[in-house]
Design a protein around this motif. Structure first.
Motif, PDB file in Angstrom:
ATOM      1  N   TYR A 113       5.476  64.635 -36.459  1.00 45.87           N
ATOM      2  CA  TYR A 113       4.401  64.871 -35.492  1.00 45.87           C
ATOM      3  C   TYR A 113       3.069  64.393 -36.062  1.00 45.87           C
ATOM      4  N   THR A 114       2.154  64.042 -35.175  1.00 45.30           N
ATOM      5  CA  THR A 114       0.861  63.537 -35.633  1.00 45.30           C
ATOM      6  C   THR A 114       0.096  64.568 -36.453  1.00 45.30           C
ATOM      7  N   ARG A 131       6.302  56.153 -30.385  1.00 44.73           N
ATOM      8  CA  ARG A 131       5.678  57.475 -30.261  1.00 44.73           C
ATOM      9  C   ARG A 131       6.155  58.134 -28.980  1.00 44.73           C
ATOM     10  N   LEU A 132       6.293  59.450 -29.062  1.00 51.21           N
ATOM     11  CA  LEU A 132       6.632  60.244 -27.898  1.00 51.21           C
ATOM     12  C   LEU A 132       5.472  61.195 -27.633  1.00 51.21           C
ATOM     13  N   PRO A 133       4.759  61.013 -26.510  1.00 51.60           N
ATOM     14  CA  PRO A 133       3.640  61.912 -26.201  1.00 51.60           C
ATOM     15  C   PRO A 133       4.143  63.245 -25.662  1.00 51.60           C
ATOM     16  N   HIS A 139      -0.671  66.297 -29.279  1.00 52.53           N
ATOM     17  CA  HIS A 139      -0.063  65.532 -30.367  1.00 52.53           C
ATOM     18  C   HIS A 139       1.085  64.672 -29.863  1.00 52.53           C
ATOM     19  N   GLU A 140       1.611  63.841 -30.771  1.00 53.22           N
ATOM     20  CA  GLU A 140       2.728  62.959 -30.473  1.00 53.22           C
ATOM     21  C   GLU A 140       3.757  63.049 -31.587  1.00 53.22           C
ATOM     22  N   ASP A 141       4.983  62.677 -31.258  1.00 56.47           N
ATOM     23  CA  ASP A 141       6.058  62.554 -32.247  1.00 56.47           C
ATOM     24  C   ASP A 141       6.114  61.077 -32.634  1.00 56.47           C
ATOM     25  N   VAL A 142       5.920  60.784 -33.915  1.00 58.78           N
ATOM     26  CA  VAL A 142       5.867  59.406 -34.409  1.00 58.78           C
ATOM     27  C   VAL A 142       7.201  59.069 -35.070  1.00 58.78           C
TER      28      VAL A 142
END
Length: 149
Positions: A113-114, A131-133, A139-142
């Motif tokens: 996560y960011t 990335r998953l917003p 935040h996002e999952d990178v």
């Protein structure tokens, strides 16, 4: 445990929603592993871990991963707060990469996560591939990837 049962299509079928079910998870994993092996020709999957402890045997940090189809898939990496910034994360990650190579992996993947540590992985040679917003707090999952070897 509260469960809700709903009618499902098919005679005698029932759709049940409930709490975490380890037996169900095992059956799902076994079924999906068999499907994946048939589709890819890669049946061998090996989970492994790396840990570091202090002089008193207390956990400083650890990592869990799996090797499958040439991919070292990093699941979890954590270092306790009072030991961060001392290089333990990099040492754990490098040990996992080396174990992955020993198990036939030529690449590694991880998500972070960011608000966690994507920059840490980038410093270790990982490249962002997506990335998953929609993570709470904006935040996002990178998703990150690295060629090993």
């Amino acid at each position: 445990m509260s469960e809700a049962t709903k009618p499902a299509q098919g005679q005698g079928a029932a759709l049940t929603v409930g709490e975490h079910d380890p037996e169900l998870v095992k059956r799902l994993e076994d079924g999906l592993d068999a499907f994946n092996a048939a589709a890819t020709g890669h049946a061998e999957e090996a989970e492994f871990s790396v840990r570091v402890t202090d002089a008193d045997g207390e956990l400083i940090g650890g990592l869990s991963a799996r090797a499958w189809g040439g991919l070292c898939d990093i699941h979890l990496l954590w270092v306790r707060e009072d030991s961060r910034g001392q290089g333990w994360g990099a040492k754990l990650l490098r040990a996992a990469e080396e174990e992955g190579i020993r198990r036939g992996c030529d690449r590694a993947a991880v998500s972070s996560y960011t608000f966690q540590a994507p920059e840490f992985y980038q410093r270790q040679g990982y490249e962002e591939v997506g990335r998953l917003p929609g993570i709470p707090g904006g935040h996002e999952d990178v998703f990150l990837y690295k060629k090993l070897g």
